[in-house]
Design a protein around this motif. Structure first.
Motif, PDB file in Angstrom:
ATOM      1  N   ASN A  58      -8.933   5.230   3.370  1.00 23.83           N
ATOM      2  CA  ASN A  58      -8.020   5.252   2.222  1.00 23.83           C
ATOM      3  C   ASN A  58      -7.100   6.463   2.236  1.00 23.83           C
ATOM      4  O   ASN A  58      -6.530   6.829   1.199  1.00 23.83           O
ATOM      5  CB  ASN A  58      -8.832   5.235   0.927  1.00 23.83           C
ATOM      6  CG  ASN A  58      -9.595   3.927   0.750  1.00 23.83           C
ATOM      7  OD1 ASN A  58      -9.022   2.857   0.915  1.00 23.83           O
ATOM      8  ND2 ASN A  58     -10.883   4.032   0.424  1.00 23.83           N
ATOM      9  N   GLN A  60      -3.768   8.723   2.919  1.00 22.45           N
ATOM     10  CA  GLN A  60      -2.359   8.398   2.694  1.00 22.45           C
ATOM     11  C   GLN A  60      -1.733   7.840   3.972  1.00 22.45           C
ATOM     12  O   GLN A  60      -0.908   6.914   3.933  1.00 22.45           O
ATOM     13  CB  GLN A  60      -1.594   9.649   2.245  1.00 22.45           C
ATOM     14  CG  GLN A  60      -0.167   9.357   1.825  1.00 22.45           C
ATOM     15  CD  GLN A  60      -0.075   8.348   0.689  1.00 22.45           C
ATOM     16  OE1 GLN A  60      -0.811   8.438  -0.293  1.00 22.45           O
ATOM     17  NE2 GLN A  60       0.811   7.364   0.805  1.00 22.45           N
ATOM     18  N   LYS A  63      -2.894   4.210   4.280  1.00 24.92           N
ATOM     19  CA  LYS A  63      -2.234   3.369   3.279  1.00 24.92           C
ATOM     20  C   LYS A  63      -0.779   3.093   3.664  1.00 24.92           C
ATOM     21  O   LYS A  63      -0.285   1.977   3.524  1.00 24.92           O
ATOM     22  CB  LYS A  63      -2.297   4.037   1.908  1.00 24.92           C
ATOM     23  CG  LYS A  63      -3.679   4.038   1.274  1.00 24.92           C
ATOM     24  CD  LYS A  63      -3.650   4.726  -0.078  1.00 24.92           C
ATOM     25  CE  LYS A  63      -5.032   4.719  -0.739  1.00 24.92           C
ATOM     26  NZ  LYS A  63      -5.013   5.400  -2.062  1.00 24.92           N
ATOM     27  N   THR A  64      -0.080   4.121   4.156  1.00 24.11           N
ATOM     28  CA  THR A  64       1.330   3.973   4.545  1.00 24.11           C
ATOM     29  C   THR A  64       1.468   2.998   5.703  1.00 24.11           C
ATOM     30  O   THR A  64       2.347   2.125   5.707  1.00 24.11           O
ATOM     31  CB  THR A  64       1.925   5.336   4.931  1.00 24.11           C
ATOM     32  OG1 THR A  64       1.829   6.227   3.818  1.00 24.11           O
ATOM     33  CG2 THR A  64       3.382   5.189   5.344  1.00 24.11           C
ATOM     34  N   ASN A  66      -0.718   0.626   6.635  1.00 21.41           N
ATOM     35  CA  ASN A  66      -1.100  -0.731   6.234  1.00 21.41           C
ATOM     36  C   ASN A  66      -0.011  -1.395   5.388  1.00 21.41           C
ATOM     37  O   ASN A  66       0.208  -2.608   5.472  1.00 21.41           O
ATOM     38  CB  ASN A  66      -2.425  -0.712   5.464  1.00 21.41           C
ATOM     39  CG  ASN A  66      -3.612  -0.447   6.380  1.00 21.41           C
ATOM     40  OD1 ASN A  66      -3.536  -0.713   7.583  1.00 21.41           O
ATOM     41  ND2 ASN A  66      -4.684   0.093   5.829  1.00 21.41           N
ATOM     42  N   LEU A  67       0.674  -0.594   4.563  1.00 18.85           N
ATOM     43  CA  LEU A  67       1.773  -1.129   3.767  1.00 18.85           C
ATOM     44  C   LEU A  67       2.915  -1.588   4.683  1.00 18.85           C
ATOM     45  O   LEU A  67       3.508  -2.648   4.460  1.00 18.85           O
ATOM     46  CB  LEU A  67       2.275  -0.073   2.784  1.00 18.85           C
ATOM     47  CG  LEU A  67       3.475  -0.496   1.906  1.00 18.85           C
ATOM     48  CD1 LEU A  67       3.113  -1.718   1.052  1.00 18.85           C
ATOM     49  CD2 LEU A  67       3.936   0.665   1.032  1.00 18.85           C
TER      50      LEU A  67
END
Length: 318
Positions: A58, A60, A63-64, A66-67
């Motif tokens: 999780n 940053q 997350k970036t 995966n986005l």
């Protein structure tokens, strides 16, 4: 319409860079055929979730990434939806080309058709009969003549082949070439093979034959009566060659074998069947199937007549 469509992210461990990261790729699979696209992102293989097909954790950074991957995935879904609406048929390669902007490459019809014919020629005697090659050669010749007649050019970009092209080609075959219905349909069937090849490669995405409805019409074939066969049997020609042609025709009448099958017969093909009579054991070239044919008296007489013929003796000795 496509039956299956799947997307999958994965990393290529065989392309790890000096800093230890591996490139991420997106695999597009449509109807069992795949095409890979570089996602233009890299990740440490230890931080990649192989089962979930995304970055682990999780943080940053995860997350970036995966986005970004989710956005790319949605972009592919959107392109696929739009292509289906516009073109009805989509391949993994054509979708990849659309995404990368390389779908505008010009491909001309005649070289593609010729390459297909060259491959058929190389396989004559293995996967194709000589007659099949001749039909494709004639089909290519007709296609070239039609393009010149219709567009006044020697070739055409395959993306320009649409339903109107097929309809006009059908009209040309029937009017200019004076082809009967079944002949015209067969030539277009040969041409359709080339179109299918283009679609399989993703070079065109909409089938121009989609609304083409012409069908082979049943033909009532006349047959010879017993009296007519007898007249042929008793007919004497001025040359030995024509008399041999007559005998080959009669042999086909009494065995049901095509000329190409008769030509390939030798003594080894004639054996005793379960009824203790002579039978022909052979392989039909057209259907590529084994066949057993009883040797009727007239056919037996013809076999004996040519038993010592020099050409038959030579063929049996090979």
């Amino acid at each position: 319409m496509n039956k299956t469509f799947n997307l999958l992210f994965f990393i290529k461990k065989n392309k790890i860079r000096t800093n230890g990261t591996a490139p991420i790729y997106l695999r597009i699979t449509i109807d069992g055929k795949a095409a890979d696209i570089a996602a233009k992102r890299y990740i440490d293989p230890k931080k990649w979730d192989v089962k979930a097909h995304k970055a682990l954790g999780n943080s940053q950074e995860a997350k970036t990434l995966n986005l970004y991957l989710k956005t790319l995935e949605q972009k592919v879904y959107d392109f696929h939806y739009l292509m289906l609406k516009e073109e009805n048929f989509v391949t993994a390669e054509s979708l990849k080309s659309k995404l990368l902007g390389t779908d505008i490459e010009q491909r001309m019809l005649i070289p593609i058709f010729q390459e297909h014919n060259d491959k058929v020629q190389a396989l004559v005697g293995q996967d194709f009969a000589p007659g099949t090659l001749e039909r494709y050669k004639t089909s290519l010749k007709h296609t070239q003549e039609f393009i010149n007649w219709k567009y006044k050019v020697s070739d055409i970009d395959i993306t320009q082949i649409d339903h109107g092209f097929i309809s006009d080609y059908d009209f040309w075959l029937r009017s200019v070439r004076k082809c009967a219905n079944n002949t015209a349909v067969k030539y277009l069937k040969n041409f359709k093979k080339i179109i299918r090849l283009c679609m399989e490669h993703g070079w065109i995405t909409r089938d121009p034959f989609l609304d083409y409805k012409a069908k082979i019409k049943a033909v009532e074939r006349p047959y010879l009566t017993k009296e007519e066969i007898q007249m042929i049997s008793e007919k004497e020609f001025a040359s030995d060659r024509l008399n041999q042609v007559r005998d080959i025709f009669l042999f086909s009448c009494y065995t049901g074998l095509a000329y190409v099958d008769v030509k390939q017969l030798s003594k080894s093909n004639i054996n005793i069947g379960v009824d203790d009579d002579q039978w022909i054991f052979t392989h039909r070239q057209k259907t590529d199937t084994s066949t057993r044919v009883p040797l009727l008296p007239v056919a037996q007489e013809l076999v004996l007549k040519y038993e010592s013929h020099p050409q038959c003796v030579s063929a049996n000795s090979r």
